[in-house]
Write an enzyme that holds these catalytic residues in place. Sequence first.
Site, PDB file in Angstrom:
ATOM      1  N   ASP A   9       0.821  -1.100  -0.272  1.00  0.00           N
ATOM      2  CA  ASP A   9       0.144  -0.144  -0.198  1.00  0.00           C
ATOM      3  C   ASP A   9       0.676   1.323  -0.019  1.00  0.00           C
ATOM      4  O   ASP A   9       0.636   2.283   0.836  1.00  0.00           O
ATOM      5  CB  ASP A   9      -1.136  -0.498   0.905  1.00  0.00           C
ATOM      6  CG  ASP A   9      -1.870  -0.842   0.691  1.00  0.00           C
ATOM      7  OD1 ASP A   9      -2.911  -0.936   0.193  1.00  0.00           O
ATOM      8  OD2 ASP A   9      -2.189  -2.743   1.318  1.00  0.00           O
ATOM      9  N   HIS A  11       1.124   3.413  -2.621  1.00  0.00           N
ATOM     10  CA  HIS A  11       0.010   4.194  -3.301  1.00  0.00           C
ATOM     11  C   HIS A  11       1.082   4.998  -3.912  1.00  0.00           C
ATOM     12  O   HIS A  11       0.597   7.015  -4.235  1.00  0.00           O
ATOM     13  CB  HIS A  11      -1.173   4.770  -2.787  1.00  0.00           C
ATOM     14  CG  HIS A  11      -1.532   3.720  -2.313  1.00  0.00           C
ATOM     15  ND1 HIS A  11      -2.837   3.306  -2.938  1.00  0.00           N
ATOM     16  CD2 HIS A  11      -1.843   2.901  -1.268  1.00  0.00           C
ATOM     17  CE1 HIS A  11      -3.692   2.610  -2.383  1.00  0.00           C
ATOM     18  NE2 HIS A  11      -3.631   2.520  -0.860  1.00  0.00           N
ATOM     19  N   ASN A  85      -5.111  -4.193  -5.818  1.00  0.00           N
ATOM     20  CA  ASN A  85      -6.872  -3.788  -7.075  1.00  0.00           C
ATOM     21  C   ASN A  85      -7.084  -1.931  -7.595  1.00  0.00           C
ATOM     22  O   ASN A  85      -6.950  -1.665  -8.147  1.00  0.00           O
ATOM     23  CB  ASN A  85      -8.479  -2.785  -5.808  1.00  0.00           C
ATOM     24  CG  ASN A  85      -8.027  -2.325  -4.331  1.00  0.00           C
ATOM     25  OD1 ASN A  85      -6.464  -2.869  -3.502  1.00  0.00           O
ATOM     26  ND2 ASN A  85      -8.864  -1.411  -4.427  1.00  0.00           N
ATOM     27  N   HIS A  86      -5.517  -1.544  -6.803  1.00  0.00           N
ATOM     28  CA  HIS A  86      -4.912  -0.098  -7.056  1.00  0.00           C
ATOM     29  C   HIS A  86      -5.074   0.132  -9.059  1.00  0.00           C
ATOM     30  O   HIS A  86      -5.082   0.620 -10.142  1.00  0.00           O
ATOM     31  CB  HIS A  86      -4.537   1.021  -6.824  1.00  0.00           C
ATOM     32  CG  HIS A  86      -5.559   1.295  -5.684  1.00  0.00           C
ATOM     33  ND1 HIS A  86      -5.762   2.839  -6.020  1.00  0.00           N
ATOM     34  CD2 HIS A  86      -6.782   1.121  -4.999  1.00  0.00           C
ATOM     35  CE1 HIS A  86      -5.930   3.486  -5.143  1.00  0.00           C
ATOM     36  NE2 HIS A  86      -6.952   2.280  -3.843  1.00  0.00           N
ATOM     37  N   ASP A 181      -3.567  -4.354   1.767  1.00  0.00           N
ATOM     38  CA  ASP A 181      -5.082  -3.566   1.311  1.00  0.00           C
ATOM     39  C   ASP A 181      -5.594  -2.912   2.731  1.00  0.00           C
ATOM     40  O   ASP A 181      -6.246  -1.358   2.350  1.00  0.00           O
ATOM     41  CB  ASP A 181      -6.292  -4.486   1.417  1.00  0.00           C
ATOM     42  CG  ASP A 181      -7.575  -4.348   0.020  1.00  0.00           C
ATOM     43  OD1 ASP A 181      -7.011  -2.926  -0.074  1.00  0.00           O
ATOM     44  OD2 ASP A 181      -7.714  -4.551   0.028  1.00  0.00           O
ATOM     45  N   HIS A 183      -4.732  -0.519   5.104  1.00  0.00           N
ATOM     46  CA  HIS A 183      -4.210   0.680   5.958  1.00  0.00           C
ATOM     47  C   HIS A 183      -3.808  -0.120   7.374  1.00  0.00           C
ATOM     48  O   HIS A 183      -2.261   0.978   7.477  1.00  0.00           O
ATOM     49  CB  HIS A 183      -3.832   2.187   5.106  1.00  0.00           C
ATOM     50  CG  HIS A 183      -4.756   1.985   3.822  1.00  0.00           C
ATOM     51  ND1 HIS A 183      -4.380   3.085   3.021  1.00  0.00           N
ATOM     52  CD2 HIS A 183      -4.021   0.924   2.711  1.00  0.00           C
ATOM     53  CE1 HIS A 183      -4.155   2.858   1.912  1.00  0.00           C
ATOM     54  NE2 HIS A 183      -4.343   1.770   1.632  1.00  0.00           N
TER      55      HIS A 183
END
Length: 393
Positions: A9, A11, A85-86, A181, A183
């Site tokens: 995660d 990002h 998923n991102h 997933d 956080h």
Amino acid sequence: MTRVIHTGDTHLGYRQYHSPVRRQDFADAFRSVVADAVEDGVDAVVHAGDLYHDRQPGLPDLLDTIDILTPLREHDIPFLAVVGNHESTRQGQWLDLFETLGLATRLDAEGTAVGDTTFYGLDYVPESKRDQLDYEFAVPDTEHAALVSHGLFTPFPHANWETETVLGESNVDFDAFLLGDNHAPDRAEVLDTWVTYCGSTERASASERDPRGYNIVTFDGGASITRRGVDTRDFVFLDLDLKGDEGTAYVRDRVREADVENAVVVVTIEGEGGQVTPADVESFGEERGALVTRVNDRREVEDEADIDVSFADPDEAVRERVRDLGLSETARDIDEAVRESKLADANVRDAVKDRVQEAIADAPDPASDDEDGERERKAADETDGQAAMGEFQ
């Protein structure tokens, strides 16, 4: 013994609050994890998905990733990862690109051995497709085994994926189930297996108040898990309960008293008190040196309806409300695509189309070919409308 960093995660590319500085913060946080890996000489870095915030990362984000991962290759530290998923796309994954560059290994059911541990991968799978999974993996030749995946698993909050199903139906006995997933870092023991979330490396929402970090997992007669923090930008949370005629001036005074230099400041207002003008407070925060200031006046919503919504972090409030609606699985999948805070705006249209097409393909008693075509065209039209709505969430 095998010792790895378990992270996820990250990002990369997320311009939180539309700030290019925040985009750089996410890259810097991941860079610090890699620097720790090199300094400590771990056996591998295991990434549990959502390397990127957007399935279409910009060129600067791709170049950042190459720059960040290169030291691992130079020090012969494998970067093992799954797709979240991102970043998930319908065709080739960005992770595959980095594999061709010798910067990463995409984990799968065949497994990748590092020392005395074999690591397997299970990419993010939409809820509607999970019944098709068989959880069959190549039998490991090593003493230990670990599964890496991305999703919301039981027994953790907001779960929609049964950990006992994954571990119980698998033909491999895993020492650890390393997840991304959620956080928030967490761990539990399920069927004699340590199941753990590493948490995010930067705060992707105002609800993530705890310090950021990652796991260090050691396989030696079992699996042991420890935590290490990541130095990230300060978030200053001012939770104010206003009384009497306390209003904008009072809130500004509280901002003045706080150390907000270069910080993200989140002001949450409750109680009664007087009127507060968010724009005035936010501008004042910037004058005081804050990178970003956001005001969440909960009273405005509570006065109008009995719904507890936080505009500093509305996504969690929406998720809680949706869980109470009793929607079908298909509706929940579409809602996840449109409303989920972690889904980047640029991804919404494709994600919703994917879910609608999956629902059509899986529907019982299919109509004739002509009727199918008409139904699919109507579904696509509805999808465009829903995706457009999602861009404003």
